[in-house]
Scaffold this active site. Structure first.
Site, mmCIF file in Angstrom:
data_model
loop_
_atom_site.group_PDB
_atom_site.id
_atom_site.type_symbol
_atom_site.label_atom_id
_atom_site.label_comp_id
_atom_site.label_asym_id
_atom_site.label_seq_id
_atom_site.Cartn_x
_atom_site.Cartn_y
_atom_site.Cartn_z
ATOM 1 N N ASP A 160 44.294 103.637 76.219
ATOM 2 C CA ASP A 160 44.888 103.223 77.468
ATOM 3 C C ASP A 160 46.420 102.978 77.422
ATOM 4 O O ASP A 160 47.055 102.818 78.607
ATOM 5 C CB ASP A 160 44.143 101.604 77.574
ATOM 6 C CG ASP A 160 42.802 101.737 78.140
ATOM 7 O OD1 ASP A 160 41.832 102.283 77.084
ATOM 8 O OD2 ASP A 160 42.566 101.979 79.163
ATOM 9 N N ASN B 173 42.951 100.347 72.950
ATOM 10 C CA ASN B 173 41.642 101.407 73.614
ATOM 11 C C ASN B 173 40.718 100.099 73.678
ATOM 12 O O ASN B 173 40.762 98.933 73.132
ATOM 13 C CB ASN B 173 41.297 102.291 72.758
ATOM 14 C CG ASN B 173 40.557 103.216 73.558
ATOM 15 O OD1 ASN B 173 40.617 103.490 74.505
ATOM 16 N ND2 ASN B 173 39.300 103.666 72.635
ATOM 17 N N LYS B 174 39.541 100.637 74.287
ATOM 18 C CA LYS B 174 38.600 99.545 74.626
ATOM 19 C C LYS B 174 38.105 98.760 73.266
ATOM 20 O O LYS B 174 38.010 99.361 71.890
ATOM 21 C CB LYS B 174 37.201 100.531 74.998
ATOM 22 C CG LYS B 174 36.005 99.872 75.325
ATOM 23 C CD LYS B 174 36.298 98.716 76.349
ATOM 24 C CE LYS B 174 37.055 99.233 77.770
ATOM 25 N NZ LYS B 174 37.394 97.927 78.625
ATOM 26 N N ARG C 69 45.099 95.484 86.859
ATOM 27 C CA ARG C 69 44.616 95.302 85.440
ATOM 28 C C ARG C 69 45.914 95.689 84.646
ATOM 29 O O ARG C 69 46.745 96.491 84.843
ATOM 30 C CB ARG C 69 43.409 96.623 85.372
ATOM 31 C CG ARG C 69 42.279 96.344 86.071
ATOM 32 C CD ARG C 69 41.233 97.360 85.507
ATOM 33 N NE ARG C 69 40.818 96.845 84.059
ATOM 34 C CZ ARG C 69 39.970 97.581 83.559
ATOM 35 N NH1 ARG C 69 39.658 98.802 84.087
ATOM 36 N NH2 ARG C 69 39.744 97.344 82.109
ATOM 37 N N GLN D 58 29.963 100.846 78.920
ATOM 38 C CA GLN D 58 30.673 102.034 79.616
ATOM 39 C C GLN D 58 29.804 103.142 78.668
ATOM 40 O O GLN D 58 29.607 104.312 79.303
ATOM 41 C CB GLN D 58 32.009 102.153 79.353
ATOM 42 C CG GLN D 58 32.812 101.490 80.039
ATOM 43 C CD GLN D 58 33.263 100.039 79.785
ATOM 44 O OE1 GLN D 58 32.581 99.565 78.825
ATOM 45 N NE2 GLN D 58 34.511 99.663 80.160
ATOM 46 N N ARG E 217 36.821 102.995 86.889
ATOM 47 C CA ARG E 217 37.704 102.392 85.603
ATOM 48 C C ARG E 217 38.110 103.709 84.983
ATOM 49 O O ARG E 217 37.906 104.840 85.177
ATOM 50 C CB ARG E 217 36.976 101.504 85.003
ATOM 51 C CG ARG E 217 35.436 101.553 85.114
ATOM 52 C CD ARG E 217 34.961 102.574 84.425
ATOM 53 N NE ARG E 217 35.263 102.936 83.118
ATOM 54 C CZ ARG E 217 35.312 104.070 82.398
ATOM 55 N NH1 ARG E 217 34.810 105.156 83.155
ATOM 56 N NH2 ARG E 217 35.559 104.247 81.297
ATOM 57 N N GLY E 218 38.680 103.311 83.807
ATOM 58 C CA GLY E 218 38.944 104.416 82.935
ATOM 59 C C GLY E 218 40.651 104.682 83.280
ATOM 60 O O GLY E 218 41.176 104.829 84.458
ATOM 61 N N ALA E 219 41.566 104.713 82.057
ATOM 62 C CA ALA E 219 43.054 104.769 82.193
ATOM 63 C C ALA E 219 43.456 105.794 83.073
ATOM 64 O O ALA E 219 44.193 105.503 83.983
ATOM 65 C CB ALA E 219 43.603 104.691 80.974
#
Ligand code: MRU
Length: 352
Positions: free
Chosen positions: A241, A251-252, A91, A200, A50-52
């Protein structure tokens, strides 16, 4: 200058892609082999990786793997579009996935037009995925170099989610800035939001900081405001993101609340991201599709129920921070400190 240990979340060896299974950290460090493009799509969807920036890189490798499958099975390329769509439908929010897949698709079309052999096309596509990975690493080092200058010699820095080596090809974006500042010899203490529900911060960022021996405290997400009110936080730095034309940042989930608190307490609020995170085709944050994930991620923790079965949960994975709440955006090409459409488009045009 201090020395920081290197950490990479994927490796491509002997035509095979391996990724650290991020669902198992911090208990276990396990490398998964991603053999097919279907394995890659599942790994992105289930957040094994995961992670953009990382989902963009792995998506590009996934496309090359898919085309190799077709060549190995002696099929023509009529299923190439299906491979692309499967990877894109994993996603929706991080633009890096679409950016990387469009980039490798354009190369694929170019090689077809140049009448390259199927075997050569596969080789060139892997090369392109590798180039995307390496470019990301260099971008992160550069983001770190520009960003670390913004942090004082002694600073308590709050961060959210995981934006480190595990979210990228290595080094990281927001956490990369922290890493660069620490490497420079600055006296940095990191306050890590646990980042419910996937955790995370607790599982990944804290693990990275232990690995790299950077001083840190883990905090519950709802402690951030009180720490700011007590004057314990000097700066906040997060990743992104997707950044729209007007500078709004997806973002998150939880980033928006932090930005409001930062404004209230006069604390600089920085966003660190490579230029591949900008989406100039989208005017503002309200046009971004925000991923909603399963209720179970909220209702369970570590496999245990933490809420009644009958209770419904809401699980938006990201939120939108308005441009007005952001002090500066740190990119690999420099820092944008006037965040509006005019400055962003000019910056990307002249430094792009
Ligand atoms: O849902 P995730 O873990 O894939 O979330 C993406 C992120 O890691 C962040 O929101 C991050 O700040 C951008 S990636 C460096």
């Amino acid at each position: 200058m201090r020395r920081i240990k290197d950490l990479r979340p994927i490796k491509f060896e002997n035509d095979t892609l391996y990724a650290i299974n991020q669902l198992l950290l911090p208990e276990e460090l396990k490398w998964e082999e991603l053999k097919t493009y279907q394995d890659v799509a599942k790994a992105i969807k289930d957040m094994i990786i995961r992670g953009a920036p990382l989902i963009g890189i792995v998506g590009a490798y996934g496309f090359a793997i898919g085309i190799k499958q077709l060549v190995d099975e002696r099929k023509d390329f009529s299923e190439a579009q299906k491979i692309l769509d499967t990877l894109k439908n994993t996603r929706p929010t991080a633009v890096n996935l679409f950016w990387a897949l469009d980039r490798i698709w354009n190369k694929f079309e170019k090689y077809l037009n140049q009448n390259k052999s199927p075997e050569e096309i596969v080789k060139l596509l892997f090369k392109e995925a590798n180039r995307i990975e390496l470019e990301d690493y260099h971008a992160n080092k550069s983001i770190g170099g520009y960003g670390q200058v913004l942090l004082p010699q002694k600073a308590n820095v709050l961060t959210h989610c995981n934006t480190g080596a595990l979210a990228t090809s290595g080094w990281g974006t927001a956490l990369g800035v922290i890493r660069s500042a620490y490497e420079e010899g600055k006296d940095i203490t990191v306050f890590v939001d646990e980042t419910r529900p996937y955790l995370q911060g607790a599982r990944l960022t804290a693990w990275e900081l232990v690995y790299e021996e950077i001083p840190h405290y883990l905090i519950t997400d709802n402690s951030a405001g009180f720490l700011m009110a007590m004057g314990k936080i000097d700066a906040i730095i997060v990743g992104a993101d997707r950044i729209t034309r007007n500078g709004d940042v997806a973002n998150k989930i939880g980033t928006y609340s932090l930005s409001v608190l930062a404004k209230e307490h006069n604390i600089p609020f920085y966003v660190a991201a490579p230029t591949s995170t900008f989406d100039l085709e989208t005017a503002s944050g309200k046009d971004i599709v925000i991923e909603e994930r399963s209720e179970d991620e909220v209702k369970k923790c570590g496999g245990c129920d933490i809420a009644p079965e009958e209770t419904k949960a809401i699980n938006y994975s990201f939120d939108i921070t308005p441009a007005a709440n952001i002090s500066a955006i740190i990119t690999e090409k420099g820092i944008i400190s006037h965040i509006d459409e005019e400055h962003i488009t000019k910056f990307l045009k002249f430094r792009g």
